[in-house]
Design a protein around this motif. Structure first.
Motif, mmCIF file in Angstrom:
data_model
loop_
_atom_site.group_PDB
_atom_site.id
_atom_site.type_symbol
_atom_site.label_atom_id
_atom_site.label_comp_id
_atom_site.label_asym_id
_atom_site.label_seq_id
_atom_site.Cartn_x
_atom_site.Cartn_y
_atom_site.Cartn_z
ATOM 1 N N THR A 1 -8.865 -17.687 1.714
ATOM 2 C CA THR A 1 -10.318 -17.192 1.858
ATOM 3 C C THR A 1 -10.243 -15.926 3.034
ATOM 4 O O THR A 1 -11.064 -15.137 3.099
ATOM 5 N N ALA A 2 -9.015 -15.800 3.489
ATOM 6 C CA ALA A 2 -8.554 -14.478 4.520
ATOM 7 C C ALA A 2 -8.474 -13.460 3.808
ATOM 8 O O ALA A 2 -7.740 -13.228 2.914
ATOM 9 N N THR A 3 -9.356 -12.347 3.687
ATOM 10 C CA THR A 3 -9.003 -10.970 2.904
ATOM 11 C C THR A 3 -8.417 -10.035 3.954
ATOM 12 O O THR A 3 -7.990 -9.126 3.619
ATOM 13 N N SER A 4 -8.582 -10.153 5.495
ATOM 14 C CA SER A 4 -8.396 -9.393 6.504
ATOM 15 C C SER A 4 -8.378 -10.056 7.936
ATOM 16 O O SER A 4 -8.783 -11.250 8.051
ATOM 17 N N LEU A 5 -7.757 -9.440 8.861
ATOM 18 C CA LEU A 5 -7.615 -10.046 10.000
ATOM 19 C C LEU A 5 -8.539 -9.203 10.893
ATOM 20 O O LEU A 5 -8.729 -7.844 10.840
ATOM 21 N N PHE B 1 0.777 -23.310 5.359
ATOM 22 C CA PHE B 1 0.738 -22.001 5.422
ATOM 23 C C PHE B 1 2.115 -21.792 6.175
ATOM 24 O O PHE B 1 2.700 -22.168 7.081
ATOM 25 N N THR B 2 2.495 -20.374 5.594
ATOM 26 C CA THR B 2 3.629 -19.653 6.284
ATOM 27 C C THR B 2 3.104 -18.127 6.430
ATOM 28 O O THR B 2 2.442 -17.632 5.513
ATOM 29 N N LEU B 3 3.741 -17.418 7.459
ATOM 30 C CA LEU B 3 3.335 -16.162 7.619
ATOM 31 C C LEU B 3 4.809 -15.433 7.839
ATOM 32 O O LEU B 3 5.534 -15.876 8.500
ATOM 33 N N ASP B 4 4.981 -14.299 6.888
ATOM 34 C CA ASP B 4 6.182 -13.545 6.762
ATOM 35 C C ASP B 4 5.796 -12.086 7.342
ATOM 36 O O ASP B 4 4.854 -11.513 7.071
ATOM 37 N N GLY B 5 6.699 -11.626 8.337
ATOM 38 C CA GLY B 5 6.438 -10.258 8.846
ATOM 39 C C GLY B 5 6.670 -10.386 10.268
ATOM 40 O O GLY B 5 6.480 -11.250 11.077
ATOM 41 N N LYS B 6 6.662 -9.146 10.922
ATOM 42 C CA LYS B 6 6.831 -9.320 12.521
ATOM 43 C C LYS B 6 5.251 -9.219 13.202
ATOM 44 O O LYS B 6 4.755 -8.452 13.039
ATOM 45 N N SER C 1 0.320 -1.340 14.039
ATOM 46 C CA SER C 1 0.033 -1.880 12.905
ATOM 47 C C SER C 1 0.991 -2.752 12.237
ATOM 48 O O SER C 1 1.942 -2.556 12.096
ATOM 49 N N PHE C 2 0.556 -4.064 11.820
ATOM 50 C CA PHE C 2 1.945 -5.228 11.732
ATOM 51 C C PHE C 2 1.326 -5.618 10.372
ATOM 52 O O PHE C 2 0.595 -6.426 10.008
ATOM 53 N N PRO C 3 2.141 -5.323 9.212
ATOM 54 C CA PRO C 3 2.005 -5.902 7.969
ATOM 55 C C PRO C 3 2.400 -7.417 7.845
ATOM 56 O O PRO C 3 3.571 -7.230 8.288
ATOM 57 N N LEU C 4 1.746 -8.180 7.417
ATOM 58 C CA LEU C 4 2.170 -9.489 7.181
ATOM 59 C C LEU C 4 1.866 -10.013 5.763
ATOM 60 O O LEU C 4 1.119 -9.617 5.125
ATOM 61 N N LEU C 5 2.547 -11.111 5.554
ATOM 62 C CA LEU C 5 2.258 -11.897 3.884
ATOM 63 C C LEU C 5 2.097 -13.254 4.423
ATOM 64 O O LEU C 5 2.844 -13.920 4.947
ATOM 65 N N LEU C 6 0.730 -13.606 4.025
ATOM 66 C CA LEU C 6 0.283 -15.170 4.452
ATOM 67 C C LEU C 6 0.592 -15.713 2.884
ATOM 68 O O LEU C 6 -0.137 -15.331 1.895
ATOM 69 N N THR C 7 1.129 -16.874 3.024
ATOM 70 C CA THR C 7 1.294 -17.766 1.949
ATOM 71 C C THR C 7 0.698 -19.140 2.221
ATOM 72 O O THR C 7 1.050 -19.759 3.182
ATOM 73 N N VAL C 8 -0.239 -19.524 1.285
ATOM 74 C CA VAL C 8 -0.324 -21.228 1.453
ATOM 75 C C VAL C 8 0.053 -21.806 0.278
ATOM 76 O O VAL C 8 0.277 -21.445 -0.926
ATOM 77 N N GLU C 9 0.591 -22.996 0.482
ATOM 78 C CA GLU C 9 1.169 -23.960 -0.498
ATOM 79 C C GLU C 9 0.325 -25.335 -0.466
ATOM 80 O O GLU C 9 0.103 -25.657 0.783
ATOM 81 N N ASP C 10 0.004 -25.968 -1.475
ATOM 82 C CA ASP C 10 -1.004 -27.052 -1.508
ATOM 83 C C ASP C 10 -0.158 -28.162 -1.791
ATOM 84 O O ASP C 10 1.144 -28.214 -2.170
ATOM 85 N N ALA D 1 0.275 -29.924 -4.480
ATOM 86 C CA ALA D 1 0.888 -30.095 -5.939
ATOM 87 C C ALA D 1 1.718 -28.992 -6.168
ATOM 88 O O ALA D 1 2.016 -28.495 -7.037
ATOM 89 N N LYS D 2 2.086 -28.255 -4.898
ATOM 90 C CA LYS D 2 3.254 -27.286 -4.951
ATOM 91 C C LYS D 2 2.745 -25.955 -5.447
ATOM 92 O O LYS D 2 3.527 -25.111 -5.903
ATOM 93 N N ASN D 3 1.434 -25.645 -5.699
ATOM 94 C CA ASN D 3 0.584 -24.322 -5.974
ATOM 95 C C ASN D 3 0.754 -23.448 -4.883
ATOM 96 O O ASN D 3 0.367 -24.085 -3.834
ATOM 97 N N SER D 4 0.963 -22.261 -5.021
ATOM 98 C CA SER D 4 0.979 -21.478 -3.986
ATOM 99 C C SER D 4 0.133 -19.993 -4.244
ATOM 100 O O SER D 4 0.192 -19.673 -5.415
ATOM 101 N N ARG D 5 -0.221 -19.648 -3.281
ATOM 102 C CA ARG D 5 -0.943 -18.075 -3.417
ATOM 103 C C ARG D 5 -0.343 -17.294 -2.081
ATOM 104 O O ARG D 5 -0.257 -17.867 -1.117
ATOM 105 N N ALA D 6 -0.463 -16.009 -2.136
ATOM 106 C CA ALA D 6 -0.121 -15.344 -1.383
ATOM 107 C C ALA D 6 -1.242 -14.030 -1.016
ATOM 108 O O ALA D 6 -1.879 -13.508 -1.964
ATOM 109 N N GLN D 7 -1.134 -13.545 0.193
ATOM 110 C CA GLN D 7 -2.290 -12.406 0.535
ATOM 111 C C GLN D 7 -1.763 -11.561 1.474
ATOM 112 O O GLN D 7 -1.204 -11.993 2.470
#
Length: 156
Positions: free
Chosen positions: A29-33, A57-62, A83-92, A94-100
């Motif tokens: 649901t997060a499209t921005s911070l 949830f996992t967050l990649d980036g500095k 400005s810090f670019p990040l990659l947010l990943t969620v896994e449910d 059922a092992k489905n995942s989405r990244a933003q």
């Protein structure tokens, strides 16, 4: 064969049930911070919908120094601008995942907005003219900010 029919029935029943049937697809649901301010408490909750709970949830980036990420929550007091670019990943479950991809921006705090508070009636003698911060500076901190009062002038 007689002894195997309960096992065959159990397997058929398990195979007939679709765990993901009727569920909404997993999505973040997060499209921005929200922006962060140097030296100010920061907190942002990142959430997901659909899929099969619980989420991981996992967050990649500095991250900027002073901020931490745990369980879908970003919190702390940033100690560096940028400005810090990040990659947010969620896994449910059922092992489905989405990244933003998200970007966290840390900048200097904005100057406070001041509102003048004038006496409610005409004043004959000297009085203090006060100004209060009309909007809180700490929009993302865990505790509510207190209004700031400054003595601007003594009016004759």
């Amino acid at each position: 064969m007689r002894k195997l029919w309960p096992l065959a029935l159990l397997l058929a029943a398990c195979g007939a049930q679709d765990v993901g049937a009727g569920l909404d697809p997993l999505r973040l649901t997060a499209t921005s911070l929200p922006p962060a301010y140097l030296g100010e408490p920061y907190s942002a909750s990142l959430a997901a919908e659909g899929g099969v709970r619980p989420y991981s949830f996992t967050l990649d980036g500095k991250l900027p120094e002073g901020l931490s990420f745990q369980g879908g929550r970003l919190f702390g007091v940033p100690k560096e601008k940028g400005s810090f670019p990040l990659l947010l990943t969620v896994e449910d479950a059922a092992k489905n995942s989405r990244a933003q991809r998200l970007t966290l921006t840390v900048s200097d705090p904005p100057p406070p907005r001041l509102a003048l508070v004038l006496p409610p009636a005409q004043v004959e003698g000297p009085f203090l003219l006060l100004a209060y911060r009309s909007t809180p500076r700490r929009r993302h901190g865990p505790s509510a900010p207190r209004p700031v009062c400054r003595r601007l002038a003594a009016m004759p």
